[in-house]
Write an enzyme that holds these catalytic residues in place. Structure first.
Site, PDB file in Angstrom:
ATOM      1  N   ALA A 187      40.820  54.792  26.024  1.00 18.10           N
ATOM      2  CA  ALA A 187      41.625  55.899  25.499  1.00 18.10           C
ATOM      3  C   ALA A 187      42.342  55.498  24.219  1.00 18.10           C
ATOM      4  O   ALA A 187      42.415  56.280  23.262  1.00 18.10           O
ATOM      5  CB  ALA A 187      42.629  56.367  26.548  1.00 18.10           C
ATOM      6  N   ASP A 188      42.875  54.296  24.176  1.00 19.34           N
ATOM      7  CA  ASP A 188      43.578  53.822  22.978  1.00 19.34           C
ATOM      8  C   ASP A 188      42.660  53.809  21.756  1.00 19.34           C
ATOM      9  O   ASP A 188      43.048  54.245  20.663  1.00 19.34           O
ATOM     10  CB  ASP A 188      44.113  52.405  23.198  1.00 19.34           C
ATOM     11  CG  ASP A 188      45.358  52.372  24.065  1.00 19.34           C
ATOM     12  OD1 ASP A 188      45.849  53.445  24.451  1.00 19.34           O
ATOM     13  OD2 ASP A 188      45.832  51.259  24.367  1.00 19.34           O
TER      14      ASP A 188
END
Length: 400
Positions: free
Chosen positions: A172-173
């Site tokens: 996600a990052d």
């Protein structure tokens, strides 16, 4: 001329997603200025490499070096009125602002998008947050694990009937956040060429993670069947797309998803009787996975890799990290670099990951080493028109 030359980026982000995004911009010629607070700056500066106490110098850890080449650094207290004045002057002359604070933080400082747009209508303001600028979660704390959990990605990772498992990288990052921010910034720059005006780019890592579900969501919308961990053809449920252990204990990845690759694999291991079982039901897949595992257990990994060179199928060794940067394809593609960096007055070569974006006419360049904490503060202030006396006064008053 590099494609981002002439573009100035003010990067207020820390740690992983934001710096990863802005490093791409710097690699392609943008002037990236890290705007760091006077308390500690980017936290990653002080994080020691795993398993060792080695750091490159007093403000550039291995973690920091990996994410901050081709950037400058200015220390600035944005809570001080003089610090705000300096930031506004920087914003007047800049093209992009990238920040990763919770919604409202920059507005409360008087430095949000609306305030900066009033002094620079061309400014592109990208806010990279966990949950976005609106909605019930907008002020909730979170990390990669939380965004993946809510997005349903974490729930699909792991073995059948087992607990959810984390991936080795922050999906996600990086994919959901940093690369989405990079895309948003580039799209906004393209739009500005047509309109003459900038805009606000709202990037949520949760949104990005949800968008990565495109294939699975499409199937779910189509037949209503919920994907489950360890039961899909791409997450360990099928024998043709799985990981197996060789006789020597090393792991081998088999990606024979298409019929032709599976048939070639079965031919290679002299088990053509398995061809018709490729897409059998989940109950039968467990038995098929065991049979394929028994096959791989008969030879060492090196022997298997040599054997499969004669066949057109998808078989590779599962590399450990140290092996990645010895892999001949990784080396050929220049994804492993040794770049010079000045450490305590001496030039040394530092290992880094290369850029994955290959451009024939304007390739990425390493034009500057990762900056020391506040290294360019005085020069940037001078370039903004402050004289020496004003700069010294700001230093004495804790503005930087």
């Amino acid at each position: 001329m590099l494609p981002m030359e002439g573009i100035t980026v003010l990067d207020l982000t820390r740690l992983l997603p934001g710096p990863y995004c802005s490093q791409f911009l710097g690699d392609y010629g943008a002037c990236v200025i890290k705007v760091e607070d006077t308390a500690k700056g980017d936290y990653s500066r002080w994080k020691h490499p795993l398993f060792t106490d080695f750091v490159y110098d007093d403000s550039r850890s291995a973690y920091f070096v990996a994410l901050n080449r081709n950037k400058k650094s200015i220390k600035l207290n944005l809570k001080a009125e003089k610090g705000k004045e300096v930031f506004r002057r920087l914003a007047e002359k800049s093209d992009v602002i990238l920040e990763g604070f919770r919604p409202g933080v920059m507005d409360n400082l008087g430095l949000g998008y609306d305030a900066l747009k009033a002094i620079n209508k061309r400014i592109i303001y990208c806010a990279l947050t966990g949950y976005g600028q609106d909605g019930p979660y907008k002020n909730v704390a979170g990390h990669d694990i939380n965004y993946l959990a809510i997005a349903g990605v974490l729930g699909m990772q792991g073995i059948k009937n087992g607990r959810p498992m984390l991936a080795g990288i922050q999906i996600a990052d990086l994919a959901g956040g940093a690369l989405m921010a990079l895309s948003g910034i580039l799209l906004a720059l393209l739009a500005r060429q047509k309109t003459g005006e900038g805009q606000f780019v709202d990037i949520a890592m949760l949104d990005g993670a949800v968008s990565l579900l495109a294939q699975h969501a499409g199937n779910y919308f189509g037949d209503g069947r919920e994907p489950r961990r360890g039961e899909l053809n791409l997450n360990g449920g099928y024998a043709c797309y799985n990981v197996y252990q060789a006789k020597d204990g090393r792991y081998i990845a088999l990606g024979a998803l298409e019929e032709k690759f599976w048939a070639e694999f079965c031919k290679a291991v002299q088990r053509e009787d398995l061809i018709d079982r490729q897409l059998s039901g989940l109950d039968e897949q467990d038995a098929l996975i065991k049979e394929v595992q028994d096959i791989f257990s008969t030879r060492n990994s090196g022997e298997w890799l040599e054997h499969f060179k004669k066949f057109d199928t998808c078989v590779t060794l599962v590399n450990e990290l140290k092996e990645v940067f010895q892999d001949k394809q990784v080396l050929h593609r220049k994804m492993y670099l040794k770049e010079p960096i000045c450490i305590n007055g001496q030039e040394k070569f530092v290992e880094q990951v290369g850029t994955p974006i290959k451009m024939s006419a304007t390739p990425a360049q390493c034009q500057g080493q990762p900056p020391k904490y506040g290294e360019h503060t005085r020069q940037i202030l001078k370039d903004l028109g402050y004289d020496q006396a004003a700069i010294d006064e700001m230093s004495a008053n804790g503005v930087f």
